[in-house]
Design a protein around this motif. Structure first.
Motif, PDB file in Angstrom:
ATOM      1  N   UNK A   1     -11.745  17.548   5.262  1.00  0.00           N
ATOM      2  CA  UNK A   1     -11.311  16.643   6.391  1.00  0.00           C
ATOM      3  C   UNK A   1     -10.195  15.761   6.250  1.00  0.00           C
ATOM      4  N   UNK A   2     -10.251  14.980   5.019  1.00  0.00           N
ATOM      5  CA  UNK A   2      -9.164  14.188   4.460  1.00  0.00           C
ATOM      6  C   UNK A   2      -7.615  14.780   4.240  1.00  0.00           C
ATOM      7  N   UNK A   3      -7.927  16.071   3.806  1.00  0.00           N
ATOM      8  CA  UNK A   3      -6.792  16.536   2.920  1.00  0.00           C
ATOM      9  C   UNK A   3      -5.476  16.792   4.016  1.00  0.00           C
ATOM     10  N   UNK A   4      -4.543  15.985   3.908  1.00  0.00           N
ATOM     11  CA  UNK A   4      -3.420  16.069   4.608  1.00  0.00           C
ATOM     12  C   UNK A   4      -2.600  17.547   4.682  1.00  0.00           C
ATOM     13  N   UNK A   5      -2.684  18.216   3.486  1.00  0.00           N
ATOM     14  CA  UNK A   5      -2.045  19.550   3.475  1.00  0.00           C
ATOM     15  C   UNK A   5      -3.015  20.646   3.638  1.00  0.00           C
ATOM     16  N   UNK A   6      -4.366  20.386   3.999  1.00  0.00           N
ATOM     17  CA  UNK A   6      -5.386  21.380   4.274  1.00  0.00           C
ATOM     18  C   UNK A   6      -5.432  22.294   3.188  1.00  0.00           C
ATOM     19  N   UNK A   7      -5.474  21.843   1.873  1.00  0.00           N
ATOM     20  CA  UNK A   7      -5.510  22.514   0.987  1.00  0.00           C
ATOM     21  C   UNK A   7      -6.889  22.805   0.133  1.00  0.00           C
ATOM     22  N   UNK A   8      -7.934  22.595   1.080  1.00  0.00           N
ATOM     23  CA  UNK A   8      -9.261  22.987   0.434  1.00  0.00           C
ATOM     24  C   UNK A   8      -9.855  24.051   1.387  1.00  0.00           C
ATOM     25  N   UNK A   9     -10.248  25.191   0.404  1.00  0.00           N
ATOM     26  CA  UNK A   9     -10.717  26.210   1.025  1.00  0.00           C
ATOM     27  C   UNK A   9     -12.240  26.372   0.375  1.00  0.00           C
ATOM     28  N   UNK A  10     -13.120  27.141   1.253  1.00  0.00           N
ATOM     29  CA  UNK A  10     -14.357  27.491   0.919  1.00  0.00           C
ATOM     30  C   UNK A  10     -14.651  28.766   0.378  1.00  0.00           C
ATOM     31  N   UNK A  11     -14.501  29.033  -0.942  1.00  0.00           N
ATOM     32  CA  UNK A  11     -14.545  30.359  -1.435  1.00  0.00           C
ATOM     33  C   UNK A  11     -15.366  30.659  -2.425  1.00  0.00           C
ATOM     34  N   UNK A  12     -16.081  29.580  -3.037  1.00  0.00           N
ATOM     35  CA  UNK A  12     -16.946  29.843  -4.255  1.00  0.00           C
ATOM     36  C   UNK A  12     -18.273  29.995  -3.750  1.00  0.00           C
ATOM     37  N   UNK A  13     -18.921  31.176  -4.006  1.00  0.00           N
ATOM     38  CA  UNK A  13     -20.222  31.428  -3.255  1.00  0.00           C
ATOM     39  C   UNK A  13     -21.356  31.307  -4.747  1.00  0.00           C
ATOM     40  N   UNK A  14     -22.226  30.528  -4.219  1.00  0.00           N
ATOM     41  CA  UNK A  14     -23.316  30.252  -5.083  1.00  0.00           C
ATOM     42  C   UNK A  14     -24.694  30.116  -4.542  1.00  0.00           C
ATOM     43  N   UNK A  15     -25.430  30.849  -4.739  1.00  0.00           N
ATOM     44  CA  UNK A  15     -26.882  30.866  -4.006  1.00  0.00           C
ATOM     45  C   UNK A  15     -26.753  30.542  -2.629  1.00  0.00           C
ATOM     46  N   UNK A  16     -25.834  31.655  -1.814  1.00  0.00           N
ATOM     47  CA  UNK A  16     -25.728  31.518  -0.656  1.00  0.00           C
ATOM     48  C   UNK A  16     -25.072  30.370   0.130  1.00  0.00           C
ATOM     49  N   UNK A  17     -24.521  29.487  -0.713  1.00  0.00           N
ATOM     50  CA  UNK A  17     -23.728  28.510  -0.281  1.00  0.00           C
ATOM     51  C   UNK A  17     -22.173  28.823  -0.462  1.00  0.00           C
ATOM     52  N   UNK A  18     -21.256  28.187   0.327  1.00  0.00           N
ATOM     53  CA  UNK A  18     -19.809  28.441   0.027  1.00  0.00           C
ATOM     54  C   UNK A  18     -19.373  27.141  -0.545  1.00  0.00           C
ATOM     55  N   UNK A  19     -18.639  26.728  -1.667  1.00  0.00           N
ATOM     56  CA  UNK A  19     -18.283  25.712  -2.082  1.00  0.00           C
ATOM     57  C   UNK A  19     -16.794  25.578  -1.992  1.00  0.00           C
TER      58      UNK A  19
END
Length: 392
Positions: free
Chosen positions: A18-36
């Motif tokens: 939410x805070x990232x001004x460049x929208x540089x945060x992706x959710x790609x790391x899968x661990x036990x059913x969650x995307x990190x």
């Protein structure tokens, strides 16, 4: 991941994205059913804003002098209580804010039982926010929208997990008199992946698409809450929370995200104004009002929260904090992981998740017979057989 936060620590609160001004945060790391989250360094400007708002990195213990003040409370409207997991207080809080021209933000089911946080100024949408949803909600970019409303002078009531509430507080970077932060006594959060697998398996069993799910239906009373699923072919699943496989896996500490097992938000450390929950043990302390339709407990953490609560036309009784904690240890303690948690996840790697839930947590015929016999004996012992009264 943010370099200073591991998967074991991450709350998935999305303050960073939410805070990232460049929208540089992706959710790609899968661990036990969650995307990190993962930083996309091709977009990253090294502003370090993600670190500055992360509740894992920045959270410190909150010192309170007068608070919390603890109340047992419930809506006077029985329909509101029956539509809620406990006493209907979130709806009453949200209704008051909406009636004053403000907005409420909470989690709802959207398409295919995905759970998302949305903002509304409509009572019909507020009703959809009521009721427990035992799954990780996607806050998307809702913190940005809340900030826009607050800066425009609009009042907002936000309700989320303690980690989400804390994340919003850090994201905003300052206090707003027109923001009310509501969280709840949190047992931990399962992943959307496991909910999807559970619903898919139930649809296969009932040969129909599911059209509605309630995790805490009160057809059998608040003290005997059930998971209720309606199917398009007219069939209905309605099983006790203590028996349903998804809820069993949740309650026994098997399917939560890693950070839930050592949560830094316990002991009112989320900086919310009010913490809501079920008043387990109410039949012992307030038997005269426990009609099995639900009673809430509220830990009022700030003056602002207390002022808001005093504006509501509800039933309210001050109660000793320790009486609440006695039957609701998640106020001060994280849920412990189930001893077979690792074994369960290894089984999931080789088998369908839905099958794994039923294989590990399904009730056998002998277990069911034993449970029904114990229930019958408790009825006889308490001389309430056939009556819709709490059984403890």
């Amino acid at each position: 991941m943010i370099d200073k936060v591991t998967i074991k620590e991450c709350y998935l609160c999305k303050a960073c994205s939410n805070i990232c001004p460049a929208n540089a945060i992706d959710y790609l790391i899968e661990e036990k059913g969650f995307l990190y989250p993962e930083i996309n360094y091709s977009k990253c400007t090294n502003c370090n804003m993600c670190e500055k708002v992360c509740p894992v990195i920045n959270n410190t213990k909150t010192k309170r002098v007068r608070y919390p003040i603890t109340y047992a409370l419930r809506s006077k409207n029985i329909d509101v209580r029956l539509n809620s997991s406990s006493g209907g207080i979130f709806f009453e809080l949200g209704s008051y804010v909406l009636d004053q021209g403000g907005s409420a933000c909470g989690a709802i089911f959207v398409k295919d039982f995905q759970v998302m946080h949305v903002i509304t100024n409509e009572k019909n949408m507020l009703k959809k926010m009521c009721g427990s949803k035992y799954v990780q909600s996607d806050v998307g970019l809702v913190y940005r929208k809340i900030k826009e409303k607050l800066n425009a002078g609009k009042t907002v009531l936000f309700c989320g997990c303690p980690c989400q509430t804390s994340a919003l507080k850090f994201y905003l970077k300052k206090d707003y008199n027109n923001l009310f932060l509501i969280d709840f006594i949190c047992h931990g959060i399962p992943s959307q992946t496991f909910l999807d697998a559970y619903i898919k398996t139930m649809e296969e069993k009932y040969h129909s698409k599911a059209s509605q799910i309630e995790f805490r239906n009160k057809d059998k009373g608040w003290h005997r809450s059930c998971v209720k699923i309606l199917f398009e072919n007219g069939k209905i699943y309605n099983e006790l929370v203590s028996v349903d496989v998804y809820m069993t896996a949740f309650l026994n500490g098997t399917i939560m995200k890693e950070s839930c097992y050592h949560c830094g938000m316990k002991n009112f450390n989320s900086n919310s104004d009010i913490t809501l929950g079920d008043f387990w043990g109410a039949e012992l302390y307030f038997p005269e009002i426990d009609d099995n339709t639900g009673i809430s407990v509220a830990f009022v953490n700030t003056e602002k929260g207390n002022d808001l609560l005093n504006l509501l036309d509800i039933e309210k009784f001050e109660v000793d904090k320790e009486k609440i904690i006695k039957y609701n240890r998640n106020v001060i303690e994280s849920t412990k992981p189930h001893q077979k948690r690792n074994e369960f996840y290894k089984y999931c790697e080789k088998n369908d998740i839905g099958k794994a839930l039923f294989d590990f947590f399904g009730e056998s015929k002998s277990d069911k017979l034993e449970r029904l016999l114990k229930y019958r004996l408790r009825c006889i012992k308490n001389k309430i057989c056939g009556k819709d009264k709490p059984l403890y």
